[in-house]
Write an enzyme that holds these catalytic residues in place. Sequence first.
Site, PDB file in Angstrom:
ATOM      1  N   GLU A 167      10.057  -7.353   7.054  1.00 22.95           N
ATOM      2  CA  GLU A 167       9.279  -7.251   8.292  1.00 22.95           C
ATOM      3  C   GLU A 167       7.959  -8.027   8.220  1.00 22.95           C
ATOM      4  OE1 GLU A 167      10.909  -2.844   9.701  1.00 22.95           O
ATOM      5  OE2 GLU A 167       8.789  -3.072   9.188  1.00 22.95           O
ATOM      6  N   GLU A 365      17.677  -1.553   7.703  1.00 20.65           N
ATOM      7  CA  GLU A 365      17.020  -0.254   7.878  1.00 20.65           C
ATOM      8  C   GLU A 365      17.405   0.315   9.222  1.00 20.65           C
ATOM      9  OE1 GLU A 365      12.770   0.063   7.520  1.00 20.65           O
ATOM     10  OE2 GLU A 365      12.713  -1.273   5.779  1.00 20.65           O
TER      11      GLU A 365
END
Length: 464
Positions: A167, A365
């Site tokens: 991220e 995720e």
Amino acid sequence: MTTYTFPEGFLWGAAASGIQTEGTTNKAHPSIWDTWHENNPERFFKEIGPAKVSQTYERFQEDVALMKKIGMNSFRTSIQWSRLIKDFETGEACPDAVTFYLAYIDEMIANGITPMINLYHFDMPAELQDQYGGFESKHVIKLFEKFARTAFKHFGHKVKHWITFNEPIVPVEGGYLYDFHYPCKKDGKLAVQVAFNTMVAHAKAVLAYHDMKLDGEIGVVLNLTPSYTRNGSDADQEAAWYADLLFNRSFLDPMVKNTIPEELCQILRDNDIMPAFSTAEIDEIKSAEVDFLGVNYYVPRRVKAREAEYTLDYFTPEKYFENYINPQGRFNPFRDNNEILPTAVYDIAKNIQDNYGNIKWYLAEIGIAMDLESEGPVQHDGMIDDSFRTELMTEHFIQLHRAIEDGANCFGIHQWTFIDNWSWLNSFKRRYGFYRLDLETGNRIPKRHSTWFKELATTNQFTV
């Protein structure tokens, strides 16, 4: 009843990070999280910092056994830059860290769990942030490449799945736009420079991996958030296009397509926030081809055309849209009323299939946050009842299965996370784990969702 069967060899596991699980025992240097908590503990939920966490450094053998017990065949964690590297300028490794990570990786492999190792999970070494400004600096890009090469040298013969960044947009947002990560600046131009330098650091790591001719694959993990409009008006559609460009395509295009969208460059020029760059850096971004993509998804983004005047004195993406809450939406009562939209998983998968060459990817995720009160106490059978989590994961996995049936090139699912872990400013407020962490004893207490997951991981299918 319908049975959903996933492709042969599908990866089933969980994701975590080194800084959120390992603790600080024998750590070579502090990270920004260690020093920020030391200086401003009030910014953290119940003032809990990353020093203790779940003690994976001491208990990794126990944890790997628990992973195996619930059927996991893969696990992603990260190597801490501040743990592995003894000398940042030379890239020299700390012997204790090499010993620890080798033992941890070997333990996973011995138990049939494929290790997937990430290099950077928001945890800039404090010394590099203080001295150079972290990824504000071109020099730190070079130091990151040395870190990456050191990691590949020591662990590349065992680890076959590498990830450069998790991220990468989050430290940009949190540290330079919205004040939820250190260094807590609000500076749109600096945010763009950090984003660009991160892309170059990623590219250098990818190119270094290929240059070292290691027998494995390297990719990146991006949080992709589909943008949905208030209505179908042209103005709202334009707002969603801007949100997608600034939050998704800004990293997805350079890191997967190896191109920087001209529309993005025009926005940067229009707002006088273009980063400093060289032709060589652009060439590196264009040539650093990843082998796979990881996608993190939790909630959708809802936007509408701007109605109020933009009043901030620095640039943020919201200059081009306003956020919007869907009044007909479905929300998680256990985590800040975040919207639940399983069909977004299908939309993400189809976007990758249709617009990004159907690159090989996995759901890196996905998770459902609950708190201690909503999960409740330990039941008579020694487990915690988190059936709400199972119900929602089932809905999301059905949507991913639908996308795979329609041709999406997805090879696995990792849930966040294996054990309740320390989480940035939220510490242990939000619980995601297959196992509960007892903060007093350190005990790992199984949750009922883990039994559902074990059946799924073992049989490669579920029935509803």
